[in-house]
Design an enzyme around this catalytic site. Structure first.
Site, PDB file in Angstrom:
ATOM      1  N   LYS A  56      53.680 -21.058 -82.549  1.00 35.30           N
ATOM      2  CA  LYS A  56      53.895 -19.657 -82.145  1.00 35.30           C
ATOM      3  C   LYS A  56      53.605 -18.746 -83.312  1.00 35.30           C
ATOM      4  CE  LYS A  56      57.987 -18.927 -84.489  1.00 35.30           C
ATOM      5  NZ  LYS A  56      58.062 -18.091 -85.701  1.00 35.30           N
TER       6      LYS A  56
ATOM      7  N   ALA B  31      56.057 -22.589 -92.488  1.00 30.81           N
ATOM      8  CA  ALA B  31      54.985 -21.641 -92.225  1.00 30.81           C
ATOM      9  C   ALA B  31      55.408 -20.489 -91.325  1.00 30.81           C
ATOM     10  CB  ALA B  31      53.802 -22.378 -91.589  1.00 30.81           C
TER      11      ALA B  31
ATOM     12  N   LEU C  21      55.646 -20.953 -88.096  1.00 29.28           N
ATOM     13  CA  LEU C  21      54.853 -21.198 -86.887  1.00 29.28           C
ATOM     14  C   LEU C  21      55.629 -22.030 -85.856  1.00 29.28           C
ATOM     15  CD1 LEU C  21      51.431 -21.998 -88.630  1.00 29.28           C
ATOM     16  CD2 LEU C  21      52.070 -19.859 -87.472  1.00 29.28           C
TER      17      LEU C  21
ATOM     18  N   GLY D 143      58.604 -27.511 -86.195  1.00 31.54           N
ATOM     19  CA  GLY D 143      59.689 -28.443 -85.844  1.00 31.54           C
ATOM     20  C   GLY D 143      60.298 -28.100 -84.496  1.00 31.54           C
ATOM     21  N   SER D 144      60.448 -26.813 -84.226  1.00 34.32           N
ATOM     22  CA  SER D 144      61.079 -26.359 -82.976  1.00 34.32           C
ATOM     23  C   SER D 144      60.243 -26.755 -81.768  1.00 34.32           C
ATOM     24  CB  SER D 144      61.242 -24.838 -82.979  1.00 34.32           C
ATOM     25  OG  SER D 144      62.003 -24.424 -84.091  1.00 34.32           O
TER      26      SER D 144
ATOM     27  N   ASP E 287      64.703 -21.107 -82.443  1.00 31.98           N
ATOM     28  CA  ASP E 287      63.374 -20.930 -81.841  1.00 31.98           C
ATOM     29  C   ASP E 287      63.060 -21.956 -80.753  1.00 31.98           C
ATOM     30  OD1 ASP E 287      62.902 -18.868 -83.568  1.00 31.98           O
ATOM     31  OD2 ASP E 287      61.511 -19.963 -84.860  1.00 31.98           O
TER      32      ASP E 287
HETATM   33  O1  C5P Z   1      68.441 -21.833 -85.955  1.00 39.34           O
HETATM   34  P1  C5P Z   1      67.729 -22.477 -87.092  1.00 39.34           P
HETATM   35  O2  C5P Z   1      68.327 -23.816 -87.444  1.00 39.34           O
HETATM   36  O3  C5P Z   1      66.258 -22.556 -86.891  1.00 39.34           O
HETATM   37  O4  C5P Z   1      67.939 -21.518 -88.331  1.00 39.34           O
HETATM   38  C1  C5P Z   1      67.718 -21.929 -89.666  1.00 39.34           C
HETATM   39  C2  C5P Z   1      68.455 -20.982 -90.608  1.00 39.34           C
HETATM   40  O5  C5P Z   1      67.841 -19.686 -90.570  1.00 39.34           O
HETATM   41  C3  C5P Z   1      69.907 -20.748 -90.249  1.00 39.34           C
HETATM   42  O6  C5P Z   1      70.737 -21.687 -90.843  1.00 39.34           O
HETATM   43  C4  C5P Z   1      70.150 -19.346 -90.813  1.00 39.34           C
HETATM   44  O7  C5P Z   1      70.357 -19.422 -92.205  1.00 39.34           O
HETATM   45  C5  C5P Z   1      68.823 -18.671 -90.617  1.00 39.34           C
HETATM   46  N1  C5P Z   1      68.764 -17.869 -89.366  1.00 39.34           N
HETATM   47  C6  C5P Z   1      69.427 -16.646 -89.317  1.00 39.34           C
HETATM   48  N2  C5P Z   1      69.349 -15.891 -88.182  1.00 39.34           N
HETATM   49  C7  C5P Z   1      68.605 -16.298 -87.115  1.00 39.34           C
HETATM   50  C8  C5P Z   1      67.916 -17.530 -87.164  1.00 39.34           C
HETATM   51  C9  C5P Z   1      68.011 -18.296 -88.312  1.00 39.34           C
HETATM   52  O8  C5P Z   1      70.094 -16.255 -90.276  1.00 39.34           O
HETATM   53  N3  C5P Z   1      68.524 -15.510 -86.031  1.00 39.34           N
END
Ligand code: C5P
Length: 302
Positions: free
Chosen positions: A11, A98, A100, A103-104, A157
């Site tokens: 994405k 990246a 992008l 992983g998600s 994501d």
């Molecule tokens: O949700 P995910 O595991 O992808 O997020 C990774 C890190 O990015 C979270 O631990 C947080 O520190 C940060 N994050 C955030 N606000 C979001 C998404 C991610 O602070 N909306």
């Protein structure tokens, strides 16, 4: 069972506005995400002992920390289905660190694959006979689970990739509203050797003064299917957190110089994309930029 290959698109974020840090540590965001035709593939083969994973990229862990195996753990925990003998092979093309969604999208592809295998009907369900055979093998009594709910527990994501296309994501990224699909245009995506860590980029933003409110012209641009208006409405808060000496700025200049209508950081970076009106211009730009930045891809919205 014939091997089942799932396509996991990358994405880009056409807009991404980061709001305040919340008590749970996440940030409220408002982002228009667009799936693009740069794919990892996840191949599921019946056999082996339990769930096993291999990956073409040695830098990606293939142990229990891999988001695909975490998705598997959650799927079988929530559905209470017995864990099958299934080998997962992940072919990585989407660069890591990246912005992008690499992983998600792999985790979402796994959940979509399970949905098809077991015919839970939570997403698109076009089970082929081989898949029905597997379903019979494991004879599940189908529980009422929600793919997007499982996806949200894996990462902010991941829910977007269950349906893909063009969508507005709010909350921490998991609250989705479909948007008019972007049909025109080409993306040239360039990943510099440096990678950005998402939590580190959020911390850098937190240290900056608050961002003044700005008008958001993206919904109208998408509704009008006007690629130039889409280019004019591109925006990403994370650009404020990119160091002045970063390759990101050189790449953006190079993309514009080679015909991009506009160029922008994707997600929390470090990949940059240029939006092009024409395929031939995009492909020519990609060819030239690849000489300096080997991780350069031309892709359509999907
Ligand atoms: O949700 P995910 O595991 O992808 O997020 C990774 C890190 O990015 C979270 O631990 C947080 O520190 C940060 N994050 C955030 N606000 C979001 C998404 C991610 O602070 N909306």
């Amino acid at each position: 069972m014939e091997p089942l290959t799932l396509y996991a698109p990358a994405k880009v974020n056409l807009t991404l506005t980061v709001g305040d840090r919340r008590p749970d540590g996440y940030h409220d965001v408002s982002t228009v995400m667009q799936a693009v035709g740069l794919y990892d593939t996840l191949t599921l083969t019946h056999g082996g002992a339990g769930l096993t994973l291999t990956c073409t990229d040695p830098a990606v862990p293939s142990d229990a920390t891999n988001l695909v195996l975490r998705a598997a753990g959650r799927f079988f925990e929530e559905t209470k289905l017995p864990v099958p003998d299934l080998h997962l092979h992940l072919r990585k093309r989407i660069p890591s660190q990246a912005g992008l969604g690499g992983g998600s999208t792999d985790a979402a592809a796994y959940l979509r694959g399970m949905d098809r295998l077991y015919g839970l009907g939570l997403g698109r369900s076009d089970a082929a006979s081989t898949l029905l055979a597997l379903r019979t093998l494991y004879a599940p009594s189908l529980p009422d689970v929600q793919l997007e709910h499982m996806a949200a527990a894996l990462g902010s994501d991941v829910p977007f990739f269950i349906r893909g296309g063009t969508a507005l994501a709010r909350g921490r990224g998991e609250r989705l509203t479909p948007m008019p699909r972007l049909r025109d245009g080409w993306f040239v995506i360039v990943k510099p050797p440096e990678g950005f860590s998402t939590p580190a980029m959020y911390r850098r933003l937190d240290a900056l003064p608050p961002e003044p409110p700005r008008p958001d012209a993206m919904p109208a641009a998408l509704a009008a299917e006007d690629i130039r208006a889409v280019a004019a409405a591109l925006y990403n808060s994370f650009e404020r957190a990119v160091p002045p000496d970063s390759a990101v700025w050189d790449i953006e200049s190079a993309l514009r110089a080679h015909g991009a209508l506009a160029a922008l950081l994707s997600g929390s970076g470090s990949a940059v994309f240029g939006l092009f009106a024409r395929e031939d211009t995009a492909r020519a730009a990609a060819e030239t930029l690849r000489e300096r930045w080997p991780m350069t891809f031309a892709a359509q919205p999907v």
